[in-house]
Write a protein that holds these residues in place. Structure first.
Motif, PDB file in Angstrom:
ATOM      1  N   TYR A 189     -38.036   4.247 -32.980  1.00 51.45           N
ATOM      2  CA  TYR A 189     -36.871   5.275 -32.647  1.00 51.45           C
ATOM      3  C   TYR A 189     -35.799   4.365 -31.922  1.00 51.45           C
ATOM      4  CZ  TYR A 189     -34.876   9.421 -30.516  1.00 51.45           C
ATOM      5  OH  TYR A 189     -34.137  10.204 -29.881  1.00 51.45           O
ATOM      6  N   PHE A 190     -36.033   3.393 -31.063  1.00 54.70           N
ATOM      7  CA  PHE A 190     -34.908   2.921 -30.031  1.00 54.70           C
ATOM      8  C   PHE A 190     -34.601   1.618 -30.644  1.00 54.70           C
ATOM      9  CE2 PHE A 190     -36.951   5.863 -26.864  1.00 54.70           C
ATOM     10  CZ  PHE A 190     -36.080   6.585 -26.655  1.00 54.70           C
ATOM     11  N   GLN A 191     -35.476   1.367 -31.755  1.00 57.46           N
ATOM     12  CA  GLN A 191     -35.112   0.061 -32.590  1.00 57.46           C
ATOM     13  C   GLN A 191     -35.279  -1.439 -31.491  1.00 57.46           C
ATOM     14  OE1 GLN A 191     -31.079   0.575 -33.982  1.00 57.46           O
ATOM     15  NE2 GLN A 191     -31.786   2.620 -34.412  1.00 57.46           N
ATOM     16  N   PRO A 204     -28.970  -6.942 -22.713  1.00 58.46           N
ATOM     17  CA  PRO A 204     -28.308  -6.836 -23.878  1.00 58.46           C
ATOM     18  C   PRO A 204     -27.667  -8.162 -24.311  1.00 58.46           C
ATOM     19  CG  PRO A 204     -27.864  -5.206 -22.198  1.00 58.46           C
ATOM     20  CD  PRO A 204     -28.603  -6.312 -21.648  1.00 58.46           C
TER      21      PRO A 204
END
Lengths: 499, 342
Positions: free
Chosen positions: A178-180, A306
């Motif tokens: 879902y959140f990769q 990130p």
């Protein structure tokens, strides 16, 4: 006339002393249920006093039985036992050096490394609490000679652990898709490593509880041989070979655990629900889960910083992991001290308790606080020597670059505080204080996550280790403060924990 | 492709409902009324908008920071409102642990109890009015989602720049902050989709929210369900017309909160101030803001004039207007689709 059995020395070697007076004999007779009627009907005396007088004339000549003084093992042996859990890790390290891969980990792609790393971390978090609760409950049942019940309890917790592992694997895989977090093709690897390693931790937990570290080493060796045979010999993919190897190790460990339980108690206990144990062991369960989250939170923060160039959200950081693996050696060498310190402190407590009179609880508390401080200070030279040796060894081997060196320094600084935190938690749990270790660890975890997050997001990923170090310091400081508070009333807590 | 779009639309809708509906509803616990929903929406939007802008200015508008501030808001709000988090209470766990134990002891009994508790709630009967409103809402939602479900492109250049702004913001990159998309940052994180998909599928939801806000404002002043439905329909028609193409800009999104401020005027001065604050943070009023608000005010004016007409005439006029709006929406929707098709 045959004397009542209750007046004879027990045959099982239990301590026994000849009676001091006729009144003492009467008390012993009454305790065993020998009333006036019994004395009259079974022994032909008018009442128990007459029987006591007759017996007392014979008994003082009999020798007493003194309890065999069990020789306590030396403290250095307790230190070695304290890091017995790390022997399989050392074996894995040796395999890594020899073959470039081990039971898990090795030279794999960045995505697979992320899947293995995430699976390893989550397997620890999912099973850590269960292993703690299992060990606590089973050791208690064994200590009160309820081995059959302990065996049944152990397998109930293991079944619960398996259910938790299966459910958490499904949730984890769905969340990853879902959140990769990872590329879709690596989702299965995440689930497979999570389940297989979780089973291994459960099995290893049982053997650790039974103090069979060498059996875990043997099982690990079998697993590594299987990996080498499948990957090196049969050219199977490394991930497949490792999962088979891990499952084989877990199976061998489970079988050994079953064997040891059967030796301890051949009786078959009825299948029973031990869910009510949760009421007693939830602090241990929570502590176990939080502890592993604390240990790995900084890694997760570093991996999830990130990165615009990355293919997925979770990025495995090899340099960071290398430094932490080196620091783990330092941790292992220091953590053995926890057992040494705990055993030493409780031996001191037993001696001090005998030395102090009943109206001197303040003196007992004072002595124990001094012992506690002295024991805590003893860690300093050990921590300093171990950290310096490990750091210099890493320097001489020229492991990694500047990122590795930065992470290594901070993680080496964190390890003594982590050990102090563990020592305090262990001490408080042993004295029956269940809340304070949770508060100390919880606060440490919050500080770790907040600081690590801010540092890693505002700077480089490697600054996540600063959060871990600050969190470990918080854990140690709060734990020490709580221990000193508990030791102010050690007489009360020692008595309460014995109930 | 259509199925994937549908799944993405569900993800965005779910995330929006969770962030601006379910969780704040659970934290704020207002009274069960349309105004209660407005209060929840306004307070949460203000918090999310401000936190996203502040964190974005520090390049920290990332999932962890957003989740942390969200959790902090829930904790602080609960404490200030005199309802500290139940999970922090010892008494709560004293009750819960035996319940957990009972679950492990007899899972079947637990599920039976759960079913027995929920079956009556799910079986609640709906009135004809509720069914009608629901039907109109479903039709409007279908019309609003018609274009985004079929095409991934946007109809205005401004939307592309908003998408870029949201994407940069949620990656923690330096960017000129755009208040009209900053509040969608938690939706990006929770839906697990990219900014383009979130903007694409949140656009129809924002159109529906605009219509609902218009209805709420009209109902609050006119106390007429018919007038509120007409106002909502008219505002909806304006939003999906070629004037706005169903893609709301900063001014039109701000209009949602201007209308909510109008709806809350008699209930709470603070909430009116919060709503105006959110509207200004989103963007200064422009022609679209005036258009949306004026359509609502127009219906209000008409409702006040027609108040003295017989009820049958009122209902007839409303039916004709609603039918005209639906026809107009269908026409505009197909026009837009035809313009996009290759």
């Amino acid at each position: 006339v045959q004397l009542p059995d209750c007046l004879d020395a027990p045959h099982n070697g239990t301590p026994w002393a000849p009676p001091l007076s006729v009144e003492d004999v009467v008390v012993r007779l009454e305790t065993a249920g020998v009333t006036d009627e019994v004395a009259r009907a079974d022994y032909g005396f008018a009442d128990r006093w007459e029987l006591a007088e007759y017996s007392y004339a014979l008994l003082p000549n009999r020798p007493g039985t003194v309890a065999c003084a069990t020789k306590e093992p030396p403290l250095w042996l307790e230190y070695l036992r304290g890091f017995g859990f790390a022997l399989p890790l050392l074996l894995c390290t040796a395999a890594m050096i020899s073959f470039q891969y081990s039971l898990w980990g090795g030279n794999v792609s960045a995505e697979m490394a992320a899947a293995v790393g995430l699976g390893t971390v989550t397997s620890f978090a999912a099973t850590g609490g269960i292993v703690q609760a299992l060990a606590r409950r089973c050791l208690f049942l064994v200590s009160v000679d309820q081995s059959a019940m302990a065996k049944a309890c152990c397998w109930w917790w293991v079944r619960l652990g398996m259910v938790v592992l299966a459910l958490s694997a499904v949730v984890l895989m769905c969340a990853s898709r879902y959140f990769q977090w990872l590329p879709p093709e690596f989702t299965w690897a995440l689930g497979a490593y999570h389940v297989s390693l979780g089973l291994l931790w459960l099995a290893a937990g049982i053997l650790h509880m039974q103090e069979r570290s060498l059996w875990i080493v043997s099982a690990t060796a079998i697993g590594i041989v299987a990996v080498v045979a499948l990957h090196g010999g049969a050219n199977a993919t490394l991930a497949f070979a490792q999962i088979i190897g891990i499952l084989l190790t877990a199976a061998c460990s489970f079988l050994s655990g079953i064997r040891f339980w059967n030796v301890a108690s051949p009786l078959r206990s009825k299948a029973a629900h031990f869910s009510r144990d949760l009421i007693f062991v939830w602090p241990h369960f929570l502590f176990g889960s939080l502890y592993y989250v604390f240990l790995f939170a900084d890694r997760l923060l570093a991996w999830t910083r990130p990165d615009l160039a990355a293919a997925s959200t979770v990025v495995f950081r090899g340099a960071y992991e290398t430094a932490l693996d080196i620091a783990l050696i330092s941790f292992v060498l220091q953590v053995g001290w926890v057992r040494y310190a705990i055993v030493g402190l409780f031996r001191s407590l037993t001696i001090a308790e005998k030395d102090c009179r009943v109206h001197e609880p303040e003196r007992l508390c004072y002595i124990m606080r001094q012992r506690y401080i002295a024991t805590s200070l003893k860690l300093m030279p050990l921590a300093a020597v171990v950290s310096i040796v490990v750091y210099l060894a890493a320097q001489s081997l020229r492991v990694g670059g500047r990122d590795v060196e930065f992470t290594l320094r901070w993680s080496l600084a964190a390890m003594p505080f982590l050990v102090i935190g563990l020592w305090n938690s262990n001490l408080q749990f042993r004295l029956g204080c269940l809340r304070s270790p949770l508060i100390a660890l919880g606060m440490g975890l919050i500080v770790d996550i907040v600081c690590g997050y801010l540092f890693s997001r505002l700077g480089s990923y490697k600054y996540a280790i600063c959060g871990f170090t600050i969190g470990a310091i918080t854990f140690a400081v709060l734990g020490s403060a709580a221990s000193l508070k508990v030791l102010q009333s050690v007489d009360y807590f020692y008595f309460a924990s014995a109930l | 492709m259509m199925l994937q779009n549908l799944i993405d639309a569900i993800r965005v809708t779910g995330a929006l409902v969770l962030v601006f509906g379910a969780v704040p509803w659970w934290v704020i616990r207002p009274k069960h009324s349309p105004l209660g929903y407005c209060v929840v929406m306004v307070r949460m939007a203000l918090f999310v908008e401000m936190s996203a802008l502040v964190l974005g200015a520090m390049h920290l508008c990332l999932p962890g920071a957003m989740a942390g501030t969200f959790l902090l808001f829930c904790l602080l709000y609960g404490r200030v409102a005199g309802r500290p988090m139940v999970y922090a209470r010892r008494a709560y766990w004293t009750v819960q642990i035996p319940r957990i134990v009972s679950f492990f002891d007899a899972p079947h009994a637990w599920f039976r109890e759960w079913k027995a508790n929920w079956a009556p709630r799910l079986g609640t009967s709906w009135s004809m009015t509720s069914k009608g409103i629901l039907l109109i809402f479903a039709a409007a939602a279908l019309a609003a989602f018609w274009h985004p479900l079929q095409y991934s492109s946007f109809l205005s250049a401004g939307t592309y720049s908003r998408v870029l702004s949201l994407q940069m913001l949620t990656l923690g990159q330096p960017v000129t902050l755009d208040g009209s998309v900053a509040w969608l940052a938690p939706v990006v994180f929770l839906s697990g989709l990219d900014a383009a998909s979130v903007v694409r599928f949140s656009a129809p939801l924002l159109v529906l929210m605009l219509a609902a806000a218009s209805s709420a404002a009209t109902y609050h002043f006119g106390k007429s369900p018919m007038a509120s439905i007409v106002a909502g329909g008219l505002t909806f028609a304006v939003a999906v017309s070629p004037l706005m193409n169903g893609e709301l800009g900063a001014g039109a999104i701000g209009a949602i909160f201007w209308l909510l401020a109008l709806a809350l005027t008699k209930s709470s001065a603070w909430d009116v101030a919060w709503a105006i604050g959110v509207a200004l943070l989103i963007g200064l009023p422009d022609q679209y803001t005036l258009l949306c608000i004026s359509s609502t005010l127009l219906v209000l004016f008409a409702a006040s004039l027609g108040h003295r007409l017989p009820r049958l005439v009122q209902q007839g006029v409303c039916t004709i207007v609603i039918a005209a709006i639906l026809a107009g929406m269908a026409y505009f929707g197909f026009e837009a689709s035809a313009a996009q098709s290759p």
